[in-house]
Every structure is written in C-alpha cells, then in structure tokens.
Design a protein around this motif. Structure first.
Motif, PDB file in Angstrom:
ATOM      1  N   SER A 108       0.870  -1.196   0.000  1.00  0.00           N
ATOM      2  CA  SER A 108       0.000   0.000   0.000  1.00  0.00           C
ATOM      3  C   SER A 108       0.904   1.243   0.000  1.00  0.00           C
ATOM      4  O   SER A 108       1.819   1.349   0.824  1.00  0.00           O
ATOM      5  N   ILE A 109       0.641   2.150  -0.942  1.00  0.00           N
ATOM      6  CA  ILE A 109       1.455   3.358  -1.094  1.00  0.00           C
ATOM      7  C   ILE A 109       0.526   4.568  -0.966  1.00  0.00           C
ATOM      8  O   ILE A 109      -0.467   4.690  -1.701  1.00  0.00           O
ATOM      9  N   PRO A 110       0.807   5.472  -0.044  1.00  0.00           N
ATOM     10  CA  PRO A 110      -0.074   6.635   0.141  1.00  0.00           C
ATOM     11  C   PRO A 110       0.155   7.699  -0.943  1.00  0.00           C
ATOM     12  O   PRO A 110       1.276   7.926  -1.377  1.00  0.00           O
ATOM     13  N   ILE A 111      -0.924   8.310  -1.388  1.00  0.00           N
ATOM     14  CA  ILE A 111      -0.847   9.481  -2.269  1.00  0.00           C
ATOM     15  C   ILE A 111      -1.338  10.676  -1.440  1.00  0.00           C
ATOM     16  O   ILE A 111      -2.489  10.698  -1.001  1.00  0.00           O
ATOM     17  N   LYS A 112      -0.435  11.606  -1.204  1.00  0.00           N
ATOM     18  CA  LYS A 112      -0.718  12.687  -0.261  1.00  0.00           C
ATOM     19  C   LYS A 112      -0.917  14.011  -0.988  1.00  0.00           C
ATOM     20  O   LYS A 112      -0.382  14.246  -2.078  1.00  0.00           O
TER      21      LYS A 112
END
Length: 692
Positions: A175-179
C-alpha cells in the motif's frame, strides 16, 4: 479513464510525468530479460524478486507522480493513464482511504477478481479480495491499508486472497499513500503481487524436503554431508549418534578423525572398515562420495554403517566351517587312531595280567597304558570340540558332584592356591554326562591354576538363574525357565583383550611348547554346547577371570546306583568277535580269552552273519567293530536281529557314532563302547549284556 484528476496542484509538464513511470518499468523489464533471464549475472531468486518489486514500486511512483499534476480532461491523457496502469505487471487498484472502496483498477486486478470494471468500482477491497464484510484486522489478517493510514508510510504484507471461485491465492500486498501538499492521504495505491506459484513451489519443496528428511531419519545408516572445509552441514539422527561415538573435531568444528582414522584417508571413495573397543567392541564401514556442482567439488557425502552383527555372524559362520572341518578331520582319524591305541593298550594290559612280569616291567607297562590313554584323551578332546563325541546323559546332582571334584582338584593344584566352594543350600540337578562335565570343569580349574603361578584363589560356585521370556540373558538362545550356573573364578592377571577373541579356537595356546595342546577351552565349549548349555567369560586386567557354565535345570528324580568296578571274568561262554583290523582282532581276542571266554573270529559282517546263522545256539554274544568293509556294524546288527531277535551284541567304535547312539540306546541286549576300551570296561559291559 478518469473524468477529472483533481488530486494535486497543477503541473506544467504532466505528459513528462506520465511517461516517467512507463520508462522506469520498461527499463526494469529490459534489464530483467537481458541480465537475469539470459544468465549474464547469477543472483539468488530472492534478489530477483526484490528487483522486480523495486521496479514495480518505481513505476507506480511514476504513476503517482502523474497524479501530482492537474491537467485538463482529454482523451490523450486518459489513454496515457490507462497505459500506465495496465502496463504494470501486478494487480493495482486505487482505494479511497475513508471507505476502503475501489475507485480505479487495472486489467490484472480485474482478472484476479473475475469481474468487469463497472462491477469493481465502488466495492470495498476486503469484499472483493477476501470475501468478507469487514476490513481485515490483525493478527489473523494484518491490513497494509490500515498500517499506511496509521503511519503515513508504505506497507508490505503477505495475504491470502480469494479468487472468483473461492480458491486461495497467495499474494504480497503493498500500500502506497498518495498525499496532498499538506500531507493528507487522499488515496492509497494498492498493489497485489501474485505469489501463488512461488508458494506452491515452496510448499512442494518443503514437502520434498520433509520426505527426504523422513528417509534420512529412517535409513539404517548414518548419513552426513561435509562441506569442502570438512564442516558437518547435514546429519541424520543415526549419523549424529555415530559422530558422538566415533568423531574427533578440531577447535573450528571441522571433522578430523573417525575412530582414530584421519578423515582425509577415508575420503578416497573406497569402503573402509573402522573398529572401536570402548565402551564395547563395535565395527563400522565408511563409504564416501564427492559432491559436484558446476564442475567443482563442493563437499562429500559420508555414509557410516554399523556391521558389528554382520561381522559376528560371519565370524560365527567361519567358526562353524572350521568346526566342521576339524570335526571331519577328527572323525576321519579317530577310527584308525583308536584302532592303533586299542592294540597298544590291550596288549599292555594283557602283559600286566601275567604274574611273571617283573615289577620294573610292570612300571613300564603302566607308562605305556597311561601314554596310550593320553593319546586317546587327545582324540576325545578333538571329538568334544567338534561336538561329535557321544554323551551318556543322566540326571546329575551338582552340589555333591562339585564337592567330589574339589577333593580331586586339591590333589592337583599347588599349596599356594586356595580352593573355595560356594554352594548355597539346596539341590542342583541337571541332565549331563558326568565324565564329560567333570573333564570340562577340570580343564577350567587347571587353566585357573596356570593363570596364578604365584598363588591365589580358585572359587567353584553354584547358583540358580530364572529366565523370563524377552528377558536379557547371559547367553543367546537361553530358553525361559530355571538354569543352573557353575562358575570357576581365579584371582590371576586376567586375559589380555587381544587374546580374548581366540581362547576357544582349537590349538590356540599361550603356554610354552609342550605344556599345552590348545584344545582345553575348545573342548570345554564343545562339551557344554553338546549339553545344550552355554559358556561365558568375564575378565579384567589385574582382576582375574570367571568362566561360567549355564545348564538347564531338571526336576529331581531318583538316581540309579552303579555296581562296583573291577574285572568281571567270563564263564566259558562263546563270543563271536568281528573285526577287520588284524592287530585289533588279535588284541581283542587275547583280551577275551584272558577274561575266560571262548572266541570265534570273523573279519567282516558277511562272514559273521554266516557263522551266526549256523551256530546261533552256541554263540552267547557278538562283539563287533562298527566300520568294516562289505557290511558295517549297524547293518550286521539289523541282519542278526532279523535272524534272532534275542541276539546279544556289543559294538566297538573308533569312529564317532553321531545320531546312531540314540538308536542303540533304545535297543535291549545291545551296548556299545568307544575305542580304545580298557579291559576292565570291556569285561563289565559284556557281563551286563549277557545278564540282561
């Protein structure tokens, strides 16, 4: 694909960002094809997996960077976004962090769940991939999305997803956050890498390794794997047991010796034999094979096998072959040798009966007779060892027997040796040939005497032993029941270990030339084996030796008393003497006539049968040799009994009777004697058969 991308601030170069992800992915895939798959560089599978994972993350990073730019709705830009997602060789979806609903997914994700794009969008990730109605929770199913929401950092976990039909799929989930510029998580990129084939392969390898381990654990050999530095890499349980017993290691843990032999000598590929003496004598074989990998030697497989029992069986078989050879030799010479002794001893005894013989000549005749008896005893020793002598079994009470034997031994052992008797109260009855058992015990006592030239103690002891089924016994094949042991102990120096294995071999002796034949203990073992007993030896350096005879106990029965000895003269009865050896014939004829019998001679069985058929009423007894040409003694016996069931016969044999003595013992008015028979024994046997 997207109607509007308003996730991030406007960027003047959105197309460059779009193609950045494609470039990184293509570059990684090309490197993987050229370098790893074509073998330019050899790397472990784990490194290969990390490389692919890194390339995937960088490509997705390029995809995320694309979303950093605000751009206008256009078909070209939507096509570029589709191209980025579908070019990634993993199942990728975009998840709303608030609702866990999927807002976008690529082609591989749709294939994994088995649905169309319109059916996927708006559904939660846990329902599609886990077939559950609530988010995944640790510890059973730790959720990477939860972890990313809590920490703001990317996360990687291994999960078990469910396919369209509920089948298991092992995946690695990232899981990779997009901020947003303010650091708020706006979306989460969810990447699922299928590990099912790898997991199944790993599971197959694990099962294969478990099977190999079970095989290794169950093989009856010790198996170990050595690396090129002689370090033990793998060893099965039996191999570990053998290493504890045989191995010497240096300070670095390298194997240096097995049973005192340098390991480098054992790695030559030949099967070699190892022996140890402590804690008990054991024998092993060692086989080695080199391990090759890429044309280079990478170590050795060493197989250690215990062959102690096999060697014992082999030695026992060799001993049986030797026993059979000696028995054949003994049986072959016994007849001729005893015939010679019969002539010598008989004529010497006849001369002694002459009252006109001077005393000095009487002494010389006694010497001839005693030396003849010694020669006869030597023949009997060989027959005893080969277990071909005939036993006259009868109930024997051992406590009285040992007391009588002790009185005899006190006259034969020097004064500096004390003789002790240890006989607990009670009666100890066995079935035995008293003369043979006495000979065995005398041999043991004389050996004990010779072991103590400076004096000591000889102990004769009786005891009982009850053997239960499946119980450990002093000897092999001891039947359950009550046994009686007779032990002969000394306080000498003991038997050296290098001599102990040979003490029962015929003609093996440590005594000086002329002081022993080497048949004493061999004769003892043969006698005891014929009694269906066994013999054990306990010895230790400086602590003396104990020889123990084990015989099966029998119930107490009344014993017959024998009449007194001495010559028993005849009363003129006629005896038919059958003997093919001329010197023996003359000696026996003279002895019978000296006893007061009339003698008619025949030189073989056929001649004797003719004479008896004509004069059966005149002949009181037939004295016949066993081994003769044309018709032997047993054949003559059968023919005479058919002719006259009341015929009285005494058989003389210089040859061991074997199983024939059982047949003879069951016949009335029939007896047999072993050559050379003393005149006194001959007179008593003839008188007993005539009076039967």
């Amino acid at each position: 694909m997207f109607e509007r991308c308003d996730l991030f601030d406007r960027c003047p170069r959105p197309v460059l960002a779009l193609f950045l992800g494609l470039f990184i992915w293509g570059l990684g895939a090309l490197a993987d094809l050229l370098i790893f798959h074509r073998g330019v560089i050899s790397v472990p599978p784990a490194f290969h997996e990390v490389w692919l994972h890194l390339v995937t993350i960088l490509a997705v990073g390029g995809f995320a960077l694309f979303f950093h730019y605000r751009f206008r709705k256009s078909s070209d830009e939507g096509l570029a976004c589709d191209l980025i997602l579908n070019s990634i060789n993993e199942a990728v979806s975009l998840i709303d962090p608030q609702t866990f609903k999927i807002i976008e997914a690529n082609r591989l994700f749709l294939q994994e769940v088995g649905l169309e794009r319109e059916e996927v969008l708006g559904q939660t990730c846990y329902r599609l991939t886990h077939h559950r109605e609530s988010p995944c929770q640790p510890p059973d199913c730790p959720c990477p999305v939860f972890y990313t929401l809590e920490t703001g950092e990317p996360a990687i976990f291994e999960h078990v997803h469910r396919g369209p039909q509920g089948e298991k799929r092992y995946v690695e989930v990232s899981s990779i956050p997009i901020k947003s510029p303010s650091g708020q998580i706006r979306h989460i990129v969810h990447i699922a890498r299928d590990l099912t084939h790898r997991r199944l392969a790993e599971e197959e390898i694990r099962r294969l390794l478990e099977k190999i381990q079970r095989i290794m654990d169950s093989v009856p050999e010790g198996v170990l794997l050595l690396d090129e530095g002689l370090l033990v890499e793998v060893v099965n349980p039996l191999g570990k047991e053998y290493l504890d017993l045989l191995a010497d290691f240096d300070s670095q843990g390298r194997l240096r010796r097995l049973a005192g032999r340098p390991v480098v000598e054992l790695l030559k590929g030949e099967i070699q034999e190892l022996e140890i003496k402590e804690p008990s004598p054991r024998t092993f074989t060692v086989a080695t094979r080199p391990l090759q990998a890429g044309g280079q030697q990478k170590g050795w497989v060493v197989v250690v096998r215990e062959v102690t029992l096999e060697r014992q069986l082999r030695d026992r078989a060799l001993a049986q072959e030797k026993l059979a050879a000696v028995g054949q030799l003994a049986a072959g010479i016994a007849h001729d040798f005893n015939n010679l002794l019969t002539s010598i001893i008989s004529f010497a005894e006849l001369l002694k009966l002459d009252p006109g013989i001077p005393p000095e000549t009487q002494k010389r005749l006694d010497l001839i007779i005693s030396q003849g008896q010694r020669a006869a005893d030597l023949t009997r020793q060989i027959l005893d060892y080969s277990r071909r002598s005939v036993l006259k079994m009868a109930p024997l009470e051992l406590s009285a027997f040992l007391k009588d034997l002790a009185l005899f031994l006190k006259r034969t052992i020097p004064e500096n040796i004390e003789l002790r008797l240890e006989i607990p109260p009670g009666r100890y009855t066995v079935a035995a040939d008293a003369s043979k058992l006495q000979q065995a015990l005398i041999n043991l006592a004389l050996n004990a005497r010779d072991a103590m030239p400076k004096g000591g103690v000889i102990t004769l002891a009786l005891s009982r032993l009850k053997v239960s089924p499946k119980e450990l016994t002093p000897c092999e094949d001891m039947a359950p029941g009550e046994w009686i042991s007779i032990s002969v102990s000394d306080t000498g120096e003991g038997i050296p270990p290098e001599i102990l294995p040979h003490i029962f071999e015929p003609f093996f002796t440590t005594k000086e030339r002329g002081r022993g034949t080497g048949l004493g203990l061999a004769q003892v073992e043969g006698i005891i084996r014929q009694h269906r007993g066994c013999l054990t030896v306990e010895t230790a350096s400086g602590q003396g030796t104990t020889m123990t005879i084990f015989l099966k106990a029998i119930k107490e029965i009344a014993l017959e008393t024998k009449a007194g000895g001495g010559l028993v003269p005849g009363r003129g009865q006629e005896i038919l003497l059958v003997e093919d050896e001329e010197s023996v014939l003359e000696a026996l004829k003279a002895s019978l006539e000296a006893l007061g019998y009339q003698v008619t001679v025949a030189r073989d069985g056929l001649e004797a049968l003719k004479i008896y058929s004509k004069r059966a009423n005149e002949i009181a007894l037939v004295l016949t040799d066993m081994v003769m040409p044309r018709m032997n003694g047993l054949e003559l016996l059968e023919n005479l009994r058919r002719l006259d069931p009341q015929v009285r016969i005494v058989l003389l044999s210089g040859y061991p009777l074997g199983e024939d003595h059982h047949f003879l013992e069951g016949l009335k008015k029939v007896a047999w004697l072993q050559k050379p028979a003393r005149i006194e024994e001959l007179s008593q046997t003839i008188a007993r058969v005539l009076s039967s």
